[in-house]
Write a protein that holds these residues in place. Structure first.
Motif, PDB file in Angstrom:
ATOM      1  N   VAL A 255       1.087  -1.209   0.414  1.00  0.00           N
ATOM      2  CA  VAL A 255      -0.257  -0.377   0.454  1.00  0.00           C
ATOM      3  C   VAL A 255       0.735   1.302   0.010  1.00  0.00           C
ATOM      4  O   VAL A 255       0.700   1.918  -0.783  1.00  0.00           O
ATOM      5  CB  VAL A 255      -1.048  -0.081   1.141  1.00  0.00           C
ATOM      6  N   THR A 256       2.133   1.145   1.082  1.00  0.00           N
ATOM      7  CA  THR A 256       2.842   2.378   1.247  1.00  0.00           C
ATOM      8  C   THR A 256       3.369   2.074  -0.273  1.00  0.00           C
ATOM      9  O   THR A 256       3.279   4.479  -0.539  1.00  0.00           O
ATOM     10  CB  THR A 256       4.001   2.351   2.071  1.00  0.00           C
ATOM     11  N   ALA A 257       4.112   1.721  -1.067  1.00  0.00           N
ATOM     12  CA  ALA A 257       4.908   2.040  -1.945  1.00  0.00           C
ATOM     13  C   ALA A 257       4.172   2.346  -3.312  1.00  0.00           C
ATOM     14  O   ALA A 257       4.481   3.107  -4.506  1.00  0.00           O
ATOM     15  CB  ALA A 257       5.303   0.861  -2.396  1.00  0.00           C
ATOM     16  N   SER A 258       2.573   1.915  -3.333  1.00  0.00           N
ATOM     17  CA  SER A 258       1.382   1.918  -4.394  1.00  0.00           C
ATOM     18  C   SER A 258       1.012   3.838  -4.386  1.00  0.00           C
ATOM     19  O   SER A 258       1.182   4.177  -4.994  1.00  0.00           O
ATOM     20  CB  SER A 258       0.197   1.119  -3.869  1.00  0.00           C
ATOM     21  N   LEU A 259       0.608   4.461  -2.991  1.00  0.00           N
ATOM     22  CA  LEU A 259       0.421   4.896  -2.748  1.00  0.00           C
ATOM     23  C   LEU A 259       2.115   6.225  -2.895  1.00  0.00           C
ATOM     24  O   LEU A 259       1.108   7.568  -3.457  1.00  0.00           O
ATOM     25  CB  LEU A 259      -0.422   5.698  -1.554  1.00  0.00           C
ATOM     26  N   LEU A 260       2.633   5.704  -2.359  1.00  0.00           N
ATOM     27  CA  LEU A 260       3.017   7.234  -2.778  1.00  0.00           C
ATOM     28  C   LEU A 260       3.979   7.705  -3.830  1.00  0.00           C
ATOM     29  O   LEU A 260       4.268   7.863  -4.475  1.00  0.00           O
ATOM     30  CB  LEU A 260       5.161   6.774  -1.913  1.00  0.00           C
ATOM     31  N   ASP A 261       3.958   6.347  -4.787  1.00  0.00           N
ATOM     32  CA  ASP A 261       4.372   6.052  -6.168  1.00  0.00           C
ATOM     33  C   ASP A 261       2.700   7.669  -7.783  1.00  0.00           C
ATOM     34  O   ASP A 261       3.291   7.733  -7.833  1.00  0.00           O
ATOM     35  CB  ASP A 261       4.191   4.674  -6.569  1.00  0.00           C
ATOM     36  N   ASN A 262       2.327   7.093  -7.089  1.00  0.00           N
ATOM     37  CA  ASN A 262       0.948   8.091  -7.059  1.00  0.00           C
ATOM     38  C   ASN A 262       0.402   8.400  -6.659  1.00  0.00           C
ATOM     39  O   ASN A 262      -1.338   7.652  -5.876  1.00  0.00           O
ATOM     40  CB  ASN A 262       0.410   7.406  -8.628  1.00  0.00           C
ATOM     41  N   PRO A 263      -0.386   9.767  -5.772  1.00  0.00           N
ATOM     42  CA  PRO A 263      -0.626   9.797  -4.394  1.00  0.00           C
ATOM     43  C   PRO A 263      -2.220  10.168  -5.025  1.00  0.00           C
ATOM     44  O   PRO A 263      -2.171  11.402  -5.844  1.00  0.00           O
ATOM     45  CB  PRO A 263      -0.276  10.595  -3.635  1.00  0.00           C
ATOM     46  N   PRO A 264      -3.273   9.937  -4.899  1.00  0.00           N
ATOM     47  CA  PRO A 264      -4.743   9.963  -4.966  1.00  0.00           C
ATOM     48  C   PRO A 264      -5.164  11.551  -5.004  1.00  0.00           C
ATOM     49  O   PRO A 264      -5.602  12.535  -5.135  1.00  0.00           O
ATOM     50  CB  PRO A 264      -5.581   9.399  -4.873  1.00  0.00           C
ATOM     51  N   VAL A 265      -4.291  11.726  -3.508  1.00  0.00           N
ATOM     52  CA  VAL A 265      -3.967  13.411  -2.430  1.00  0.00           C
ATOM     53  C   VAL A 265      -3.575  13.481  -1.823  1.00  0.00           C
ATOM     54  O   VAL A 265      -2.014  12.471  -1.837  1.00  0.00           O
ATOM     55  CB  VAL A 265      -5.870  13.710  -1.971  1.00  0.00           C
ATOM     56  N   PRO A 266      -3.157  14.731  -1.316  1.00  0.00           N
ATOM     57  CA  PRO A 266      -1.934  14.790  -0.288  1.00  0.00           C
ATOM     58  C   PRO A 266      -1.828  13.521   0.492  1.00  0.00           C
ATOM     59  O   PRO A 266      -2.750  13.656   1.187  1.00  0.00           O
ATOM     60  CB  PRO A 266      -2.137  16.179   0.467  1.00  0.00           C
ATOM     61  N   LEU A 267      -0.996  13.055   1.239  1.00  0.00           N
ATOM     62  CA  LEU A 267      -0.799  11.884   2.293  1.00  0.00           C
ATOM     63  C   LEU A 267      -0.401  12.670   2.969  1.00  0.00           C
ATOM     64  O   LEU A 267       1.117  13.116   3.481  1.00  0.00           O
ATOM     65  CB  LEU A 267      -0.060  10.797   1.374  1.00  0.00           C
ATOM     66  N   LEU A 268      -0.920  12.536   4.908  1.00  0.00           N
ATOM     67  CA  LEU A 268       0.117  13.053   5.405  1.00  0.00           C
ATOM     68  C   LEU A 268       0.250  10.706   6.256  1.00  0.00           C
ATOM     69  O   LEU A 268      -0.250  10.559   6.761  1.00  0.00           O
ATOM     70  CB  LEU A 268      -1.122  13.472   7.441  1.00  0.00           C
ATOM     71  N   ILE A 269       1.746  11.087   6.146  1.00  0.00           N
ATOM     72  CA  ILE A 269       2.603   9.674   6.763  1.00  0.00           C
ATOM     73  C   ILE A 269       3.036   9.500   8.289  1.00  0.00           C
ATOM     74  O   ILE A 269       3.841  10.397   8.045  1.00  0.00           O
ATOM     75  CB  ILE A 269       2.877   8.856   5.552  1.00  0.00           C
ATOM     76  N   ALA A 270       3.234   8.176   8.516  1.00  0.00           N
ATOM     77  CA  ALA A 270       4.263   7.896   9.551  1.00  0.00           C
ATOM     78  C   ALA A 270       4.885   6.984   9.571  1.00  0.00           C
ATOM     79  O   ALA A 270       3.419   6.162   9.303  1.00  0.00           O
ATOM     80  CB  ALA A 270       3.507   9.581  10.944  1.00  0.00           C
ATOM     81  N   HIS A 271       5.716   7.100  10.135  1.00  0.00           N
ATOM     82  CA  HIS A 271       6.352   5.593  10.216  1.00  0.00           C
ATOM     83  C   HIS A 271       6.526   4.850  12.440  1.00  0.00           C
ATOM     84  O   HIS A 271       6.293   5.945  13.129  1.00  0.00           O
ATOM     85  CB  HIS A 271       7.968   5.329   9.981  1.00  0.00           C
TER      86      HIS A 271
END
Length: 271
Positions: A255-271
């Motif tokens: 999921v992370t790799a897919s969304l970072l490659d093509n975000p549908p909207v701005p992503l707020l992410i944390a690890h």
């Protein structure tokens, strides 16, 4: 905790205008200031050998030439929005400088860049690097997609993981200021996610966040998230980054790799 400082990655890549617009609008909405961090030394390029030294020196020279128009754009955007801020130039490596600065900012804004210029290539690894190496939330702004004027509708892609928990806690001030929040869970072979999503919705309510919960079964996680973001009309997606190992995601897909490659909207992410 209120949002008071937005850290902006400043460089001449193709995503700068979009993430500048996002950072300024975000800061205006939450009453924050914007600090732009501009670095001269490119990330990922070692100072080894004469040929590499010459190449790096040329990149540094170009960075100095590009700084003035970028800073002018930054100053104009802040003045137009009535937002305070500062421009900082750092001599060091961009990845290291941003990683250190994240500690002293409430949120950091970077871009997903895929357009192939030298500046784009140098910035391309920053979202993943910062998400894995930093101790604060990162917002990844898509390049070339509409920039929201404000964060009104938010989807939280939830699973009971440490990473997702961190992302939600960092996002609480944003969720509290949104008009509508949806907690989205996806079965992925287990129904535990649904119960956890219901508990998160109740937890958010204790913080004054009026969230709804939606659970999906028998659907690919990444595709399901993207479809729900569109259906809900979200202008921000909150999720934990790399809840399984980065290597597993690169090899098996995730999921992370897919969304970072093509975000549908701005992503707020944390690890």
């Amino acid at each position: 905790m209120a949002i008071r400082t937005v850290l902006l990655h400043a460089s001449a890549d193709s995503g700068f205008n979009d993430r500048l617009s996002f950072a300024v609008a975000f800061a205006r909405q939450f009453g924050a200031s914007v600090t732009a961090l501009y670095t001269l030394y490119p990330t990922g390029v070692p100072r080894v050998g004469r040929a590499l030294s010459i190449y790096v020196n040329e990149l540094v020279r170009e960075a100095k030439e590009k700084e003035a128009p970028l800073k002018a754009r930054f100053d104009e955007a802040l003045a137009a929005a009535g937002v305070s801020g500062a421009w900082e130039r750092i001599e060091g490596d961009v990845a290291s400088a941003l990683r250190d600065a994240v500690t002293f900012a409430d949120v950091t804004v970077v871009s997903e860049t895929r357009y192939g210029t030298v500046d784009d290539e140098l910035a391309a690894t920053l979202p993943e690097h910062l998400a894995l190496a930093s101790n604060g939330p990162v917002i990844v702004v898509p390049t070339g997609k509409p920039v929201p004027a404000r964060i009104g509708r938010v989807v939280v892609a939830w699973k009971p993981s440490r990473e997702a928990g961190h992302a939600v806690r960092f996002a609480l001030p944003v969720l509290a200021g949104a008009d509508a929040v949806e907690v989205l869970t996806i079965a992925e072979g287990s129904e535990k996610a649904a119960a956890s999503g219901a508990r998160l919705t109740a937890y958010l309510a204790s913080h004054g966040v009026k969230a709804t919960h939606k659970h999906l079964s028998e659907v690919n996680a990444a595709a399901g998230i993207v479809a729900e973001v569109d259906a809900f009309g979200a202008n921000l997606l909150v999720l934990g980054a790399y809840s399984r190992s980065r290597l597993a995601e690169l090899v098996l897909g995730g999921v992370t790799a897919s969304l970072l490659d093509n975000p549908p909207v701005p992503l707020l992410i944390a690890h």
